[in-house]
Design a protein around this motif. Structure first.
Motif, PDB file in Angstrom:
ATOM      1  N   GLY A 149      -0.396-120.649 -23.759  1.00 32.85           N
ATOM      2  CA  GLY A 149      -0.021-120.587 -22.351  1.00 32.85           C
ATOM      3  C   GLY A 149       0.943-121.689 -21.953  1.00 32.85           C
ATOM      4  N   CYS A 150       0.772-122.860 -22.566  1.00 33.99           N
ATOM      5  CA  CYS A 150       1.679-123.991 -22.310  1.00 33.99           C
ATOM      6  C   CYS A 150       3.061-123.700 -22.860  1.00 33.99           C
ATOM      7  CB  CYS A 150       1.141-125.264 -22.952  1.00 33.99           C
ATOM      8  SG  CYS A 150      -0.497-125.767 -22.415  1.00 33.99           S
ATOM      9  N   ILE A 186       5.464-124.847 -19.982  1.00 33.23           N
ATOM     10  CA  ILE A 186       6.637-125.688 -20.269  1.00 33.23           C
ATOM     11  C   ILE A 186       7.923-125.062 -19.726  1.00 33.23           C
ATOM     12  CG2 ILE A 186       8.095-126.636 -22.128  1.00 33.23           C
ATOM     13  CD1 ILE A 186       5.584-128.310 -21.612  1.00 33.23           C
ATOM     14  N   PRO A 187       8.209-123.774 -19.997  1.00 31.13           N
ATOM     15  CA  PRO A 187       9.431-123.186 -19.422  1.00 31.13           C
ATOM     16  C   PRO A 187       9.466-123.250 -17.887  1.00 31.13           C
ATOM     17  CG  PRO A 187       8.604-121.787 -21.184  1.00 31.13           C
ATOM     18  CD  PRO A 187       7.549-122.837 -20.922  1.00 31.13           C
ATOM     19  N   GLU A 188       8.322-123.030 -17.249  1.00 31.40           N
ATOM     20  CA  GLU A 188       8.270-123.100 -15.789  1.00 31.40           C
ATOM     21  C   GLU A 188       8.545-124.525 -15.307  1.00 31.40           C
ATOM     22  OE1 GLU A 188       4.466-123.090 -13.243  1.00 31.40           O
ATOM     23  OE2 GLU A 188       5.180-121.004 -13.232  1.00 31.40           O
ATOM     24  N   LYS A 227      11.837-127.985 -27.781  1.00 34.74           N
ATOM     25  CA  LYS A 227      11.795-127.275 -26.490  1.00 34.74           C
ATOM     26  C   LYS A 227      12.797-127.832 -25.489  1.00 34.74           C
ATOM     27  CE  LYS A 227       8.510-124.577 -27.796  1.00 34.74           C
ATOM     28  NZ  LYS A 227       8.847-123.221 -28.203  1.00 34.74           N
ATOM     29  N   GLN A 228      13.502-128.893 -25.877  1.00 33.86           N
ATOM     30  CA  GLN A 228      14.505-129.534 -25.023  1.00 33.86           C
ATOM     31  C   GLN A 228      13.911-129.914 -23.666  1.00 33.86           C
ATOM     32  OE1 GLN A 228      17.973-126.982 -24.980  1.00 33.86           O
ATOM     33  NE2 GLN A 228      18.200-127.102 -27.195  1.00 33.86           N
ATOM     34  N   ILE A 229      12.775-130.603 -23.723  1.00 37.77           N
ATOM     35  CA  ILE A 229      12.091-131.022 -22.506  1.00 37.77           C
ATOM     36  C   ILE A 229      12.864-132.183 -21.880  1.00 37.77           C
ATOM     37  CG2 ILE A 229       9.959-132.035 -21.598  1.00 37.77           C
ATOM     38  CD1 ILE A 229       8.454-130.407 -23.743  1.00 37.77           C
ATOM     39  N   PRO A 230      13.389-131.988 -20.660  1.00 40.45           N
ATOM     40  CA  PRO A 230      14.249-132.998 -20.038  1.00 40.45           C
ATOM     41  C   PRO A 230      13.519-134.047 -19.205  1.00 40.45           C
ATOM     42  CG  PRO A 230      14.253-131.022 -18.710  1.00 40.45           C
ATOM     43  CD  PRO A 230      13.380-130.733 -19.906  1.00 40.45           C
TER      44      PRO A 230
END
Length: 107
Positions: free
Chosen positions: A14-15, A20-22, A62-65
């Motif tokens: 779910g993450c 994460i995308p949200e 995931k390219q988490i900014p």
């Protein structure tokens, strides 16, 4: 500032597929000095897979900014400390904190 805090695990479907995308979308649309987005890696399952190295790779992949903190898991407890403090039930979870430090949403 208003704080949007997203709790996740790297091996939580779910993450990975929704939370994460949200949160990345919220970051891109609303991030400013008055609206801050943070992630908290709150691993309580599959501890052998939830290392700092794996988290760093996950953030890169995931390219988490937004900044990501690591929640503390106390010995003998199943729920990490920050999740417990916010009375969360699992991951993914999101907490919205207003300018005065009041929780306005916990989902």
């Amino acid at each position: 500032s208003i704080k949007y805090v997203h709790f996740f695990q790297t091996h939580c479907p779910g993450c990975v597929h929704f939370g994460i995308p949200e949160t990345i979308e919220v970051f891109r649309k609303f991030q400013s000095k008055d609206f801050r987005v943070f992630g908290v890696h709150s691993a309580f399952e599959n501890q052998d897979l939830e290392s700092v190295a794996n988290l760093e790779e996950f953030i890169k992949e995931k390219q988490i900014p937004f900044p990501v903190a690591i929640d503390k898991l106390n010995p003998g407890e199943w729920m990490p400390q920050t999740m417990k403090n916010y009375q969360l039930q699992g991951t993914p979870s999101t907490v919205l904190i207003d300018r005065l430090g009041n929780i306005r949403l916990s989902h």
